[in-house]
Design an enzyme around this catalytic site. Structure first.
Site, PDB file in Angstrom:
ATOM      1  N   ASP A 222      -6.878 -10.587  -2.072  1.00 44.88           N
ATOM      2  CA  ASP A 222      -7.447 -10.286  -3.394  1.00 44.88           C
ATOM      3  C   ASP A 222      -6.760 -11.049  -4.527  1.00 44.88           C
ATOM      4  O   ASP A 222      -7.093 -10.881  -5.693  1.00 44.88           O
ATOM      5  CB  ASP A 222      -7.324  -8.782  -3.651  1.00 44.88           C
ATOM      6  CG  ASP A 222      -5.881  -8.302  -3.563  1.00 44.88           C
ATOM      7  OD1 ASP A 222      -5.121  -8.825  -2.720  1.00 44.88           O
ATOM      8  OD2 ASP A 222      -5.488  -7.412  -4.331  1.00 44.88           O
TER       9      ASP A 222
ATOM     10  N   GLU B  45       2.529  -4.247 -12.404  1.00 42.93           N
ATOM     11  CA  GLU B  45       3.893  -4.088 -12.936  1.00 42.93           C
ATOM     12  C   GLU B  45       4.089  -5.027 -14.134  1.00 42.93           C
ATOM     13  O   GLU B  45       4.605  -4.618 -15.184  1.00 42.93           O
ATOM     14  CB  GLU B  45       4.922  -4.366 -11.826  1.00 42.93           C
ATOM     15  CG  GLU B  45       4.984  -3.224 -10.807  1.00 42.93           C
ATOM     16  CD  GLU B  45       5.499  -3.619  -9.417  1.00 42.93           C
ATOM     17  OE1 GLU B  45       5.362  -2.792  -8.500  1.00 42.93           O
ATOM     18  OE2 GLU B  45       6.012  -4.735  -9.253  1.00 42.93           O
TER      19      GLU B  45
ATOM     20  N   ASP C 242      -6.004   5.747   2.148  1.00 37.41           N
ATOM     21  CA  ASP C 242      -6.133   4.340   1.783  1.00 37.41           C
ATOM     22  C   ASP C 242      -7.506   3.863   2.280  1.00 37.41           C
ATOM     23  O   ASP C 242      -7.940   4.252   3.370  1.00 37.41           O
ATOM     24  CB  ASP C 242      -5.014   3.579   2.501  1.00 37.41           C
ATOM     25  CG  ASP C 242      -4.874   2.154   2.012  1.00 37.41           C
ATOM     26  OD1 ASP C 242      -3.767   1.810   1.592  1.00 37.41           O
ATOM     27  OD2 ASP C 242      -5.854   1.379   2.081  1.00 37.41           O
TER      28      ASP C 242
ATOM     29  N   HIS D 236       0.841  -1.207   0.000  1.00 39.04           N
ATOM     30  CA  HIS D 236       0.000   0.000   0.000  1.00 39.04           C
ATOM     31  C   HIS D 236       0.878   1.261   0.000  1.00 39.04           C
ATOM     32  O   HIS D 236       0.505   2.267  -0.601  1.00 39.04           O
ATOM     33  CB  HIS D 236      -0.922   0.007   1.222  1.00 39.04           C
ATOM     34  CG  HIS D 236      -1.960  -1.083   1.177  1.00 39.04           C
ATOM     35  ND1 HIS D 236      -3.312  -0.840   1.210  1.00 39.04           N
ATOM     36  CD2 HIS D 236      -1.839  -2.431   1.079  1.00 39.04           C
ATOM     37  CE1 HIS D 236      -3.976  -1.974   1.132  1.00 39.04           C
ATOM     38  NE2 HIS D 236      -3.097  -2.968   1.070  1.00 39.04           N
TER      39      HIS D 236
HETATM   40  N1  UDP Z   1       8.642  -5.771  -4.230  1.00 37.20           N
HETATM   41  C1  UDP Z   1       9.950  -5.477  -4.519  1.00 37.20           C
HETATM   42  N2  UDP Z   1      10.909  -6.406  -4.197  1.00 37.20           N
HETATM   43  C2  UDP Z   1      10.615  -7.603  -3.621  1.00 37.20           C
HETATM   44  C3  UDP Z   1       9.259  -7.897  -3.330  1.00 37.20           C
HETATM   45  C4  UDP Z   1       8.297  -6.951  -3.664  1.00 37.20           C
HETATM   46  O1  UDP Z   1      10.270  -4.407  -5.049  1.00 37.20           O
HETATM   47  O2  UDP Z   1      11.531  -8.409  -3.366  1.00 37.20           O
HETATM   48  C5  UDP Z   1       7.602  -4.750  -4.546  1.00 37.20           C
HETATM   49  C6  UDP Z   1       6.845  -5.098  -5.822  1.00 37.20           C
HETATM   50  O3  UDP Z   1       7.481  -4.524  -6.949  1.00 37.20           O
HETATM   51  C7  UDP Z   1       5.466  -4.499  -5.520  1.00 37.20           C
HETATM   52  C8  UDP Z   1       5.342  -4.612  -4.020  1.00 37.20           C
HETATM   53  O4  UDP Z   1       6.650  -4.767  -3.508  1.00 37.20           O
HETATM   54  O5  UDP Z   1       5.457  -3.136  -5.911  1.00 37.20           O
HETATM   55  C9  UDP Z   1       4.524  -5.797  -3.568  1.00 37.20           C
HETATM   56  O6  UDP Z   1       3.188  -5.526  -3.769  1.00 37.20           O
HETATM   57  P1  UDP Z   1       2.164  -6.633  -4.270  1.00 37.20           P
HETATM   58  O7  UDP Z   1       0.821  -5.989  -4.293  1.00 37.20           O
HETATM   59  O8  UDP Z   1       2.634  -7.234  -5.537  1.00 37.20           O
HETATM   60  O9  UDP Z   1       2.235  -7.767  -3.173  1.00 37.20           O
HETATM   61  P2  UDP Z   1       2.103  -7.712  -1.555  1.00 37.20           P
HETATM   62  O10 UDP Z   1       3.477  -7.578  -1.040  1.00 37.20           O
HETATM   63  O11 UDP Z   1       1.225  -6.546  -1.196  1.00 37.20           O
HETATM   64  O12 UDP Z   1       1.490  -9.035  -1.229  1.00 37.20           O
END
Ligand code: UDP
Length: 428
Positions: A393, A377, A125, A19
């Site tokens: 989600d 991404e 948020d 977030h």
């Molecule tokens: N991310 C990163 N490096 C890592 C793991 C995650 O830069 O080793 C970033 C990824 O690019 C994304 C975010 O962390 O922007 C993770 O968000 P996402 O919604 O994909 O997954 P969440 O961590 O919320 O489950």
């Protein structure tokens, strides 16, 4: 009338990487048009994102402001200020955490009262509904931003409006009623945030704060989710804007460091990864990551390692568990896995520079847990997904990628991680 540089936006993300990262992107997008932007978060989260924000600030972009932190006064360990830090703690800790977060309303209000002039707008948020009474008291407009997909928000809304959650069992399959596309799920795979025992008040606050907001923002774009956005706007009777993919503001940035350090500093030299990728053919490398929170069980990690090894294909695997878990480190180091795949694989023990990797021409696929940021991404960079959702989600992101957009294939996971049987946990 105030000039654009006198306009001030205050942004309040939820304390979770998934977030905060897109909220920092939103800050960049607003600030690039002239207004001043401040992100309000707790000290640990401010420190994690300091490099990105400072990088943006040298270009005249947003500032951060630390609010007071949750901590021992809320029954939480000192420094536990983000959702990913709670992995491995008792589930009751989540409830304490949310109660503590709700208590940030007082410090936020104090901070805003100290400003020389009232901000024009607060962007909250959707999981920060405690900002609503603060805005009411101070007479500030408030927009609510959703960081999951519009597909997911709409599905949860339809299921709630048609009373489906009240009449089905956890694993009972149903078709989502009143939904623009055919979608089958079960309660366990399409469950709203805060739809858990112990946070009923917080869930109601989320619904109320959305119903009373001055408008809704989504981190998405009409090209992939126009149908779901329009249906959601009609269902809630709210003005709704798609402001994503917010990651575009980081993808386009011509600054390798801030691209590599999204959310946290990478635990590996991004330049080394780029050189390694430079030596591979276009679209040949699988990038494997489960985001900032999801932890695979030891047995899943071991099986994934065997699968990647047996595939014979090049891959980059971000193994965050290897940073904190000795058993996972042993799998990678002592059992010789890395040595056996070293001619065609790169292992990142911790935080990877994900956008740097996905934006490289050698990236050919993304084995993903389908977090919405990673999903956007991959979509933005044209990298097809191999989907392995684990909770929240993510099953909806999988349906969107595979069934609606046709840019992903399923790995075959059917149930959320929390429902896995005990025998899925051990190493052997
Ligand atoms: N991310 C990163 N490096 C890592 C793991 C995650 O830069 O080793 C970033 C990824 O690019 C994304 C975010 O962390 O922007 C993770 O968000 P996402 O919604 O994909 O997954 P969440 O961590 O919320 O489950």
């Amino acid at each position: 009338m105030a000039t654009s540089s006198e306009l001030h936006f205050v942004l309040v993300p939820l304390a979770a990487q998934g977030h905060i990262i897109p909220m920092v992107d939103v800050a960049r997008l607003i600030a690039a048009r002239g207004p001043r932007v401040t992100i309000v978060t707790t000290p640990v989260n401010a420190a994690r994102n300091r490099a990105t924000v400072d990088g943006a600030r040298t270009a005249g972009l947003p500032s951060t402001s630390s609010s007071s932190a949750p901590g021992p006064q809320h029954g939480l360990p000192e420094g536990l200020e983000a959702i990913d830090q709670m992995i491995g703690h008792d589930p009751g800790m989540f409830i304490k955490f949310f109660h503590a977060i709700w208590d940030l309303a007082g410090p936020l209000e104090e901070y805003i009262r100290t400003l020389p002039r009232r901000p024009l707008c607060l962007v909250a948020d959707a999981s920060s509904p405690w900002t609503a009474p603060v805005c009411d008291r101070l007479g500030i407009s408030r927009l609510v931003i959703h960081f999951p997909s519009a597909y997911f928000q709409l599905a949860v809304h339809c299921l709630t409006a048609h009373g489906v959650y009240d009449r089905v069992d956890e694993m009972e399959p149903f078709e989502v009623p009143g939904f623009p596309v055919h979608a089958v799920g079960c309660k366990a795979t399409i469950r709203g945030f805060f739809q858990y025992p112990g946070v009923e008040k917080e869930q109601q606050d989320v619904l109320d704060a959305e119903a009373t907001a001055d408008g809704l923002l989504f981190n998405t774009f009409r090209g992939i989710e126009g149908t779901f956005l329009d249906a959601y706007a009609v269902a809630l009777g709210k003005k709704t804007w798609a402001v994503g993919p917010t990651c575009a503001s980081s993808i386009m940035v011509d600054d390798a460091d801030s691209k590599a350090g999204r959310g946290k500093s990478a635990d590996v030299d991004a330049g080394h990864i780029v050189s390694w990728l430079d030596a591979r053919p276009p679209a040949s490398v699988l990038y494997v990551s489960f985001g900032s929170i999801t932890q695979l069980t030891a047995k899943q990690l071991a099986e994934l390692a065997r699968g990647l090894e047996a595939s014979g294909r090049p891959f980059v695997w971000a193994i965050k568990e290897a940073k904190t878990d000795a058993a996972v480190r042993a799998l990678v180091d002592d059992e010789g896995f890395e040595a056996r795949v070293q001619d065609r694989a790169l292992l990142v023990r911790g935080w990877a520079p994900q956008v740097t990797i996905l934006s490289h021409p050698a990236a050919g696929g993304f084995l993903t847990h389908c977090g919405w940021n990673g999903t956007l991404e991959a979509l933005s960079l044209g990298v097809p997904a191999l989907t392995w959702p684990t909770n929240a989600d993510q099953f909806c992101s999988e349906k969107l990628l595979v069934d609606v957009l046709g840019v992903g294939v399923r790995s075959g996971v059917k149930i959320p991680a929390m429902y896995l049987p005990k025998e899925a946990e051990g190493f052997r």
